[in-house]
Design an enzyme around this catalytic site. Structure first.
Site, PDB file in Angstrom:
ATOM      1  N   GLU A 108     -22.527 -57.536 -61.606  1.00 39.55           N
ATOM      2  CA  GLU A 108     -23.556 -56.706 -60.971  1.00 39.55           C
ATOM      3  C   GLU A 108     -24.880 -57.451 -60.805  1.00 39.55           C
ATOM      4  O   GLU A 108     -25.936 -57.037 -61.299  1.00 39.55           O
ATOM      5  CB  GLU A 108     -23.771 -55.409 -61.765  1.00 39.55           C
ATOM      6  CG  GLU A 108     -22.578 -54.481 -61.727  1.00 39.55           C
ATOM      7  CD  GLU A 108     -22.822 -53.166 -62.441  1.00 39.55           C
ATOM      8  OE1 GLU A 108     -22.095 -52.205 -62.185  1.00 39.55           O
ATOM      9  OE2 GLU A 108     -23.764 -53.101 -63.276  1.00 39.55           O
ATOM     10  N   GLU A 154     -15.336 -51.099 -60.487  1.00 39.44           N
ATOM     11  CA  GLU A 154     -15.750 -50.093 -61.461  1.00 39.44           C
ATOM     12  C   GLU A 154     -15.984 -48.749 -60.783  1.00 39.44           C
ATOM     13  O   GLU A 154     -16.587 -48.687 -59.709  1.00 39.44           O
ATOM     14  CB  GLU A 154     -17.072 -50.488 -62.149  1.00 39.44           C
ATOM     15  CG  GLU A 154     -17.044 -51.693 -63.043  1.00 39.44           C
ATOM     16  CD  GLU A 154     -18.411 -51.930 -63.671  1.00 39.44           C
ATOM     17  OE1 GLU A 154     -19.192 -50.958 -63.777  1.00 39.44           O
ATOM     18  OE2 GLU A 154     -18.707 -53.074 -64.027  1.00 39.44           O
TER      19      GLU A 154
END
Length: 664
Positions: free
Chosen positions: A150, A308
């Site tokens: 991320e 995710e």
């Protein structure tokens, strides 16, 4: 090296065995097998375990779990573990820490506390990546490399002195000299003219508004700085672990806009993203669909990977709502419907401690004897049947243009309205299409637009001449082109295009705008056929342009609000100078779709039911997702892979239920 699982729709997620005693590991793998888990992302936040002190590595625990996962038939997406430095590194080198716009150091104690341009951090990160690539390249469980995690979620932008030095280097590459920079930044205004490169700083907190192009270039630089960092890790993996696919998880959620992912996609072999339902949004399901369509656009239409999402509640919203029974399955299938071939969750087992201990997981605090785990088990059985559609593509004849750099520019300082979200029109139009069962690809303006029957240009404030020409060419070739307010206003330097708005699209649309009349978030403007929100303009329709509707109240009473102009071989250019209310916007889009010959995925689709189709050379699969609390019936014929039953003419969807109908 293990091949990525393709015989099934691959289910998996983040696995953090270092949080648990070793007897739990064997239980985990047994439960993974029960739930048809095909992969795990391993080691994402394990740097402090892998290198507990400088240059001292401990791989025994990772060797052990890698071996166990291989024996259990589970593929590993192995992280380079560089997302967050260990405490010893931050203590020894505080210069790696990021600095905010006010000059405050952001201290360790959370995650991602590192400066994107720090050479010290980069050296340590590359050293760890080198150790992992050397040790695990030949491990039979390894199927993919996962670089960092991320990017820019917490440490961008950084305004430290190191970033200032790198920014000046970046600017030297972008501009031929200071004269070119001064021209691009418009420094004749407010006595900002630079006479030496060393005078240039990041756009830190100042007395009032920063220079807009300075701010825009710093966003470009910041995205490029992290991309350069990722390329450094990628180079290590290519050298020491050639042939193993590489990815990193993007964040294509509505609120995340820090990185220009269009420039990142060539650096990954698999486009992957994270997505979480944001309950405070007015239309969270529509936002999920937009995110999937954007991710597919970044992947060039190819299948992509959901790295995710959550089985139920997250931990970072003001109120973290649990998902309703059946929603874990429906949300996962919603991503598959938009092109995902791999579905991952954060995380496998819910943590006992730490900031995310109340974030849901596949195995919740209640354990495997829980409704949530049983729902994942059911999805695992469904995933096995869905293996036949892996590799297929989503069908779409509509494109919605999306450009991160245009968003950055539109969100810069001193705009006509600070209330206007740069994606407001894009989301509104996408939602209306979504509600009609019409799928749209969300693509960059550089994409090939010749394959689309409808091209939507929503609030594309900044646009290059080349991209504006491509939009016009699509209309000339027969597409219906829909351009909204605040599009075509500036060039790539954020210089206003003179002669009247909407600048780059003025000739295509056959309109000329002299002045903006932006609206506040609670204001509306009356139209002859509805109301408008967010924006209005003083529009003049040029000869040959049809006025579709007008403003019906002062100060713009009688002025065109929506126009249409015939273009080329059956094409047309529509202009929306305001955002019509839902009913009127939907009716306008119905007219556009009809003119383009674009039909919904399913005729007579019940309201609240989502419909998309994936296909390949062998056949097609119809996805039907019921987002309502009532049973719904939809016309379809084939075999439902969710219930594993035949469908003869219609499928009945339970409240919150889903079907994937093999149509061949």
């Amino acid at each position: 090296m293990r091949s990525w699982p393709t015989k099934t729709l691959a289910l998996g997620g983040d696995y953090n065995p270092e949080q648990w005693p070793r007897p739990v590991w064997d239980e985990d793998i047994a439960l993974m097998q029960r739930a048809n888990i095909a992969f795990v992302s391993l080691g994402i936040f394990s740097w402090s375990w892998l290198e507990p002190a400088k240059g001292e590595y401990d791989f025994e625990w990772l060797d052990t779990i890698m071996d166990k996962l291989h024996a259990g038939g589970i593929a590993v997406d192995l992280a380079t573990a560089t997302a967050t430095p260990p405490p010893w590194l931050s203590a020894a080198h505080p210069e790696i820490l990021p600095v905010d716009v006010d000059g405050h150091t952001l201290w360790p104690g959370s995650r991602q506390a590192w400066c994107p341009t720090s050479p010290v951090f980069r050296d340590y990160a590359l050293a760890l990546a080198r150790q992992l690539a050397t040790r695990y390249h030949d491990h039979p469980a390894l199927a993919m490399w996962h670089v960092s995690n991320e990017y820019a979620c917490h440490n961008l932008p950084c305004y430290c002195d190191e970033c200032a030095r790198h920014f000046r280097t970046w600017l030297r590459r972008r501009y031929e000299g200071l004269d070119a920079l001064n021209d691009a930044w418009g420094t004749a205004f407010w006595s900002q003219r630079y006479t030496d490169w060393e005078q240039i700083l990041p756009p830190r907190r100042s007395t009032t508004f920063n220079n807009p192009t300075h701010v825009l270039d710093y966003k470009r630089f910041s995205s490029d700085a992290l991309l350069e960092h990722m390329r450094g890790e990628r180079a290590v993996l290519d050298e020491l672990s050639p042939g193993v696919p590489v990815t990193t998880n993007f964040m294509t959620l509505q609120h995340f806009r820090h990185l220009d992912y269009t420039q990142w996609t060539p650096t990954v072999d698999v486009v992957s993203t994270d997505h979480y339902i944001v309950d405070v949004l007015q239309h969270p399901r529509a936002e999920l669909a937009f995110s999937g369509d954007l991710t597919r656009g970044l992947a060039g239409g190819a299948p992509w990977m959901l790295m995710e999402h959550s089985t139920s509640a997250v931990n970072w919203q003001p109120t973290n709502h649990a998902k309703a029974p059946g929603q874990t399955i429906r949300d996962a299938l919603a991503h598959v419907a938009r092109g995902a071939d791999t579905i991952g969750w954060f995380q496998w087992r819910q943590s006992r401690a730490g900031s995310e201990k109340f974030h849901s997981a596949v195995v919740p605090h209640a354990g495997a004897d829980s409704a949530r785990f049983r729902e994942v088990e059911e999805l695992g059985r469904i995933a096995g049947r869905l293996g036949e559609l892996v590799g297929s593509r989503v069908e779409s004849r509509v494109a919605i243009l999306h450009d991160y750099q245009a968003i950055w520019a539109a969100e810069g300082p001193c705009m006509p309205s600070s209330e206007l979200d740069a994606l407001e029109a894009a989301h509104a139009i996408h939602r209306q299409l979504h509600d009609r069962g019409v799928t749209a690809d969300v693509v960059h303006p550089s994409a090939d637009l010749t394959t689309y029957a409808v091209v939507v240009v929503p609030q594309l404030y900044l646009v290059t001449d080349e991209h504006a020409a491509a939009v016009a060419a699509a209309a000339e070739a027969g597409a219906q082109v829909v351009v909204t307010y605040f599009s075509g206003i500036s060039d790539e330097q954020d210089h206003v295009r003179l002669g009247g708005y909407p600048g780059a699209f003025r000739d295509l649309l056959g309109v000329r705008v002299e002045e903006f009349f932006p609206l506040g978030p609670d204001e509306t403007v009356l139209l002859t056929d509805g109301t408008g929100t967010w924006w209005s303009e003083d529009v003049t329709a040029l000869p040959g342009t049809e006025v579709v509707s007008t403003y019906a109240a002062p100060p713009l009473a009688g002025r065109p609000a929506v126009t249409r102009r015939d273009v080329g071989r059956g094409g047309a250019a529509w202009y929306l100078s305001t955002l019509p209310d839902d009913d009127r916007l939907g009716a306008l889009l119905d007219g556009v779709l009809s003119a383009a010959g674009v039909e919904p995925t399913v005729a007579a689709l019940p309201r609240g039911v989502e419909a998309t189709r994936r296909s390949d050379s062998t056949g097609s699969w119809l996805f039907l997702l019921n987002h309502t609390s009532a049973e719904q019936t939809v016309r379809a014929t084939g075999h439902d892979l969710v219930s594993d039953t035949a469908v003869d003419g219609s499928v009945r969807l339970a409240p919150g239920g889903a079907a994937v109908v093999r149509e061949r």
